[in-house]
Each structure stands twice: as structure tokens, then as C-alpha cells.
Design a protein around this motif. Structure first.
Motif, PDB file in Angstrom:
ATOM      1  N   SER A  49      25.214 -63.777 108.684  1.00  0.00           N
ATOM      2  CA  SER A  49      26.397 -63.023 108.278  1.00  0.00           C
ATOM      3  C   SER A  49      27.566 -63.453 109.147  1.00  0.00           C
ATOM      4  O   SER A  49      27.365 -63.896 110.284  1.00  0.00           O
ATOM      5  CB  SER A  49      26.161 -61.511 108.438  1.00  0.00           C
ATOM      6  OG  SER A  49      27.348 -60.782 108.175  1.00  0.00           O
ATOM      7  N   ASN A  51      29.415 -61.438 110.436  1.00  0.00           N
ATOM      8  CA  ASN A  51      29.301 -60.463 111.524  1.00  0.00           C
ATOM      9  C   ASN A  51      27.822 -60.135 111.702  1.00  0.00           C
ATOM     10  O   ASN A  51      27.282 -59.293 110.970  1.00  0.00           O
ATOM     11  CB  ASN A  51      30.096 -59.196 111.217  1.00  0.00           C
ATOM     12  CG  ASN A  51      29.902 -58.120 112.284  1.00  0.00           C
ATOM     13  OD1 ASN A  51      29.248 -58.346 113.306  1.00  0.00           O
ATOM     14  ND2 ASN A  51      30.457 -56.943 112.051  1.00  0.00           N
ATOM     15  N   HIS A  53      26.271 -58.333 113.611  1.00  0.00           N
ATOM     16  CA  HIS A  53      25.976 -56.958 114.010  1.00  0.00           C
ATOM     17  C   HIS A  53      26.029 -55.973 112.838  1.00  0.00           C
ATOM     18  O   HIS A  53      25.522 -54.859 112.938  1.00  0.00           O
ATOM     19  CB  HIS A  53      26.963 -56.492 115.095  1.00  0.00           C
ATOM     20  CG  HIS A  53      26.960 -57.345 116.313  1.00  0.00           C
ATOM     21  ND1 HIS A  53      25.890 -57.391 117.186  1.00  0.00           N
ATOM     22  CD2 HIS A  53      27.888 -58.205 116.807  1.00  0.00           C
ATOM     23  CE1 HIS A  53      26.168 -58.238 118.172  1.00  0.00           C
ATOM     24  NE2 HIS A  53      27.361 -58.738 117.946  1.00  0.00           N
ATOM     25  N   PHE A  54      26.639 -56.383 111.730  1.00  0.00           N
ATOM     26  CA  PHE A  54      26.883 -55.453 110.621  1.00  0.00           C
ATOM     27  C   PHE A  54      25.595 -54.842 110.087  1.00  0.00           C
ATOM     28  O   PHE A  54      25.533 -53.653 109.775  1.00  0.00           O
ATOM     29  CB  PHE A  54      27.631 -56.171 109.487  1.00  0.00           C
ATOM     30  CG  PHE A  54      27.912 -55.287 108.306  1.00  0.00           C
ATOM     31  CD1 PHE A  54      29.031 -54.458 108.283  1.00  0.00           C
ATOM     32  CD2 PHE A  54      27.052 -55.257 107.214  1.00  0.00           C
ATOM     33  CE1 PHE A  54      29.281 -53.625 107.200  1.00  0.00           C
ATOM     34  CE2 PHE A  54      27.292 -54.427 106.124  1.00  0.00           C
ATOM     35  CZ  PHE A  54      28.411 -53.617 106.124  1.00  0.00           C
ATOM     36  N   ASP A 328      33.093 -59.618 102.332  1.00  0.00           N
ATOM     37  CA  ASP A 328      33.311 -59.671 103.782  1.00  0.00           C
ATOM     38  C   ASP A 328      32.951 -58.328 104.415  1.00  0.00           C
ATOM     39  O   ASP A 328      33.478 -57.285 104.022  1.00  0.00           O
ATOM     40  CB  ASP A 328      34.774 -60.015 104.059  1.00  0.00           C
ATOM     41  CG  ASP A 328      35.023 -60.426 105.501  1.00  0.00           C
ATOM     42  OD1 ASP A 328      34.341 -59.898 106.406  1.00  0.00           O
ATOM     43  OD2 ASP A 328      35.906 -61.272 105.723  1.00  0.00           O
ATOM     44  N   THR A 329      32.041 -58.378 105.389  1.00  0.00           N
ATOM     45  CA  THR A 329      31.584 -57.122 106.007  1.00  0.00           C
ATOM     46  C   THR A 329      32.691 -56.402 106.763  1.00  0.00           C
ATOM     47  O   THR A 329      32.583 -55.201 106.997  1.00  0.00           O
ATOM     48  CB  THR A 329      30.404 -57.392 106.960  1.00  0.00           C
ATOM     49  OG1 THR A 329      30.811 -58.345 107.948  1.00  0.00           O
ATOM     50  CG2 THR A 329      29.200 -57.920 106.203  1.00  0.00           C
ATOM     51  N   SER A 330      33.754 -57.115 107.109  1.00  0.00           N
ATOM     52  CA  SER A 330      34.861 -56.459 107.822  1.00  0.00           C
ATOM     53  C   SER A 330      35.570 -55.445 106.931  1.00  0.00           C
ATOM     54  O   SER A 330      36.295 -54.578 107.425  1.00  0.00           O
ATOM     55  CB  SER A 330      35.867 -57.485 108.334  1.00  0.00           C
ATOM     56  OG  SER A 330      36.558 -58.107 107.257  1.00  0.00           O
ATOM     57  N   SER A 334      29.655 -50.070 108.060  1.00  0.00           N
ATOM     58  CA  SER A 334      28.251 -50.479 108.172  1.00  0.00           C
ATOM     59  C   SER A 334      27.265 -49.324 108.003  1.00  0.00           C
ATOM     60  O   SER A 334      26.111 -49.551 107.668  1.00  0.00           O
ATOM     61  CB  SER A 334      28.008 -51.162 109.524  1.00  0.00           C
ATOM     62  OG  SER A 334      28.224 -50.257 110.595  1.00  0.00           O
TER      63      SER A 334
END
Length: 377
Positions: A49, A51, A53-54, A328-330, A334
Motif C-alpha cells: 500500500s 501507506n 500502516h493503513f 488512495d488510503t489518504s 482507516s
């Protein structure tokens, strides 16, 4: 289905709209029809990913043990294969039936063969136009996967909805997919088509030890599928066949034991014979073992265990097991999988920029992300 189960268990009124004619088709075909439904080692390190950490929150809140408990409760027998992979003893259809039974018990409703038209934001939530009428809801969850295996009905629907509501996308590409070779290299390897061998495949600092399969299009097998998620066009991979065997030591011992045999014969004692023949011919190693220097034997061993190959591409979404990249995980929370800028809009599963390794990891992400969204609705 997992999200619907959890949301309905919490008292929400839930309808699942699916354009397919049968539920859980990707479950049905997975694991050779026995569904590799999770992996006991599933954790953040096993996912790619933008990110890393997501995925931690969802994976921690619904673990492989939680899914196994559900499977056991429904008396579905299962077994563990290599590397923590869990499969049904009987059929993948057992997992589909379990999810359908859980949905029914919780009061969630499934509508199959339903084409989705427009999706609009309203003052109270969303309006979804479909082939069977219009639905209005407070919360809308998109769980339509990625582009992999289009013959199963996969589309970029989730990405279109994300873009409609202003969410950023990470470039999508096929993942867990066989790699192809340029015509000249492919022709030289044609005699190896169908041969499989244990191998370690490396790309940069990433390596996987599983089976390698030579095909009429290029390279496949679990080790190749794994590394394909890290590989980019133009990159080189390193192939180490029989990584647990010291081939140079084996060749030296064979030379001492029987100097009159050929290097090809000695190599064929531990490698598939057609592969041994190819490697001997490729390195130009001929003659009796007694006449070959250690330097020549090292060249032959390195041809098998430090083999640099530059794939020309992949077989694409047609055979890819997953889609890398995605939403996009941003842009998502989460814990709830909700779009930060659009209240009530959630994205779960493969359409999000979270992609697992081969071996049940992507199913675990589906269960975990679905549960996380269901908990928040």
C-alpha cells in the motif's frame, strides 16, 4: 457480504446490490474451488500500500481467528496447506453459503442481477439508480473490487465512483500475475514449458520461496505471482532454482565421485533433466566432469541460482488475481473505511490501495475491511 452482515447485526436496514447473477463468484473460483479463505499469518507486513500502516486497524479488529471461528460455527471443515494457507475441505461454496446464511440471519437483503446507474449525494445520504428502481440510503458502501479477471464481471466501477466524489486514486496495475518474456528469450526457453521447480525469486530486497513454473508465455507459479506485485516493467528479477541445495558443492562432489559423467547429467540429479540440459547448453559447459575446473562448475551453478531475467510484461488483468493500487488510503478513515470528505461513503476490499500476498491474505483484507465498515455504519 461481510459488511452487510455486521451492519445488519447492529440493527441497520441493509440491501446489497450486485450486478452478478450469483453471489460470491470470486470466492467460488478461488483456491481451485476450495477457497483459500484466510492465512493465519495475515498481518500488515503481508500487504502492499502507499501507506503500509493503513490496514493495521481493520486487520487488528477482525483477525484470521475471528473468521475461522465463524467457519467453525457453521461446521465447515478446513485444512492448512503450506505457509499458513487455510482451505475448505469440501468446496468454496461452503463459504458462500455461510455468508448468505449470516446475512439472512441478520436481516440483510441481497439483490442479484442489478445494474447500477447513477449515484448521487442527497441531503440525507445517497440516491442510487438501478435497473430495478431507485434506492435512497444514509450510508453507501462500495465493495466492487478491482479490474482483475474481467470475465468474472470485474470493472473499474469503484474507481469511477471515487473520482466522481473527488477521491484520489493510486495508479492501478495487475498483481499476483504471471510474467511474460520477449519472443527471443521465450523461444530459447520453449523446451522448458511445463517444468516446475522450487525457487527463490528476488526483486531488490524482496524475495519469495515457492514453486516456479515455465510456461509457453513466460514465467508463472506462486513465487512469480508473489514477486509480480513488486516488479515494474523494465526491472530485472533474479531466479534461484533449488535454493536449499548448494549446487556448486553438489557438482564438485559429483566430479569427485564420477569424473566421467557430464555436467548435464550431474545437474540433472537435482534439477529437472530438461532444465539441466538447457543450463548446460546456455553456459556452453560440455565434456566430462573430470575435465571441468571449479570456475566452470561455478558458472554452471550460478546459471541456475543467480539467473537474471528481465520480463517484458505481465499477462494483465485477464489472469491477475488482484488489482494493485486503487483508492488512495489518504482519502479514507482507516477505522471506518469512510471517505474523509464525503460523510456516509465507504470503500472496502480490493478497490482500496491495499493488496495482499498470494495465499488467503486478500480474502482476510476483504473480511476485515468489510467488518470495519459494518461496525461504523
Amino acid at each position: 457480504m461481510m459488511c452487510a452482515i455486521r451492519a445488519a447485526q447492529r440493527g441497520r436496514s441493509v440491501i446489497v446490490l450486485d450486478h452478478a447473477r450469483a453471489p460470491g463468484e470470486k470466492i467460488r473460483i478461488s483456491g481451485g474451488g476450495r477457497c483459500n479463505f484466510t492465512n493465519i499469518h495475515a498481518g500488515p507486513k503481508s500487504f502492499l500500500s502507499g501507506n503500509p500502516h493503513f490496514c493495521k486497524s481493520a486487520l487488528a479488529r477482525f483477525t484470521p481467528s475471528d473468521f475461522i471461528a465463524m467457519v467453525d460455527r457453521h461446521k465447515i471443515t478446513w485444512h492448512e496447506k503450506t505457509l499458513g494457507q487455510l482451505f475448505c475441505d469440501e468446496s468454496a461454496k461452503d463459504i458462500i453459503r455461510m455468508l448468505l446464511d449470516e446475512m439472512q440471519a441478520a436481516g440483510a437483503v441481497l439483490h442479484l442481477g442489478t445494474e447500477i446507474g447513477n449515484v448521487e449525494k442527497t441531503d440525507t445520504g445517497f440516491r442510487v439508480a438501478t435497473s430495478e428502481g431507485t434506492y435512497e440510503c444514509q450510508s453507501l458502501v462500495i465493495a466492487t473490487g478491482g479490474k482483475s479477471i474481467p470475465k468474472m464481471g470485474a470493472t473499474g466501477f469503484a474507481y469511477r465512483i471515487a473520482e466522481q466524489f473527488g477521491l484520489a486514486l493510486v495508479e492501478t496495475r495487475p498483481g499476483l500475475v504471471p510474467l511474460t518474456l520477449d519472443p527471443l528469450l521465450l523461444e530459447s526457453l520453449s523446451a522448458l514449458s511445463g517444468i516446475s521447480a522450487p525457487a527463490e525469486i528476488r526483486h531488490g530486497k524482496t524475495a519469495f520461496r515457492e514453486a516456479l513454473l515455465f510456461t509457453h508465455r513466460g514465467l508463472s507459479g506462486p513465487a512469480i505471482l508473489q514477486i509480480s506485485s513488486y516488479w515494474r516493467e523494465g526491472d530485472e528479477i533474479t531466479v534461484d532454482i533449488e535454493p536449499d541445495i548448494d549446487l556448486l558443492a553438489h557438482l564438485k562432489a559429483a566430479k569427485q565421485a564420477n569424473g566421467r559423467q557430464s555436467a548435464q547429467t550431474a545437474l540433472g540429479d537435482v534439477l529437472p533433466k530438461r532444465l539441466a540440459q538447457y543450463l548446460a547448453e546456455r553456459t556452453g559447459v560440455t565434456g566430462n566432469m573430470a575435465d571441468l575446473s571449479d570456475k566452470v562448475l561455478m558458472r554452471l551453478a550460478e546459471a541456475a541460482q543467480n539467473w537474471k531475467i528481465k520480463p517484458s510484461g505481465s499477462e494483465g488483468y485477464r489472469t491477475a488475481e488482484v488489482t494493485l493500487g486503487g483508492i488512495d488510503t489518504s482519502t479514507l478513515d482507516s477505522r471506518s473505511m469512510q471517505a474523509k470528505a464525503v460523510a456516509g461513503l465507504h470503500f472496502i476490499g480490493e478497490c482500496v490501495d491495499v493488496t495482499g500476498w498470494l495465499g488467503g491474505y486478500n480474502f482476510q483484507w476483504a473480511w476485515a475491511s468489510g467488518f470495519a465498515a459494518g461496525e461504523s455504519l
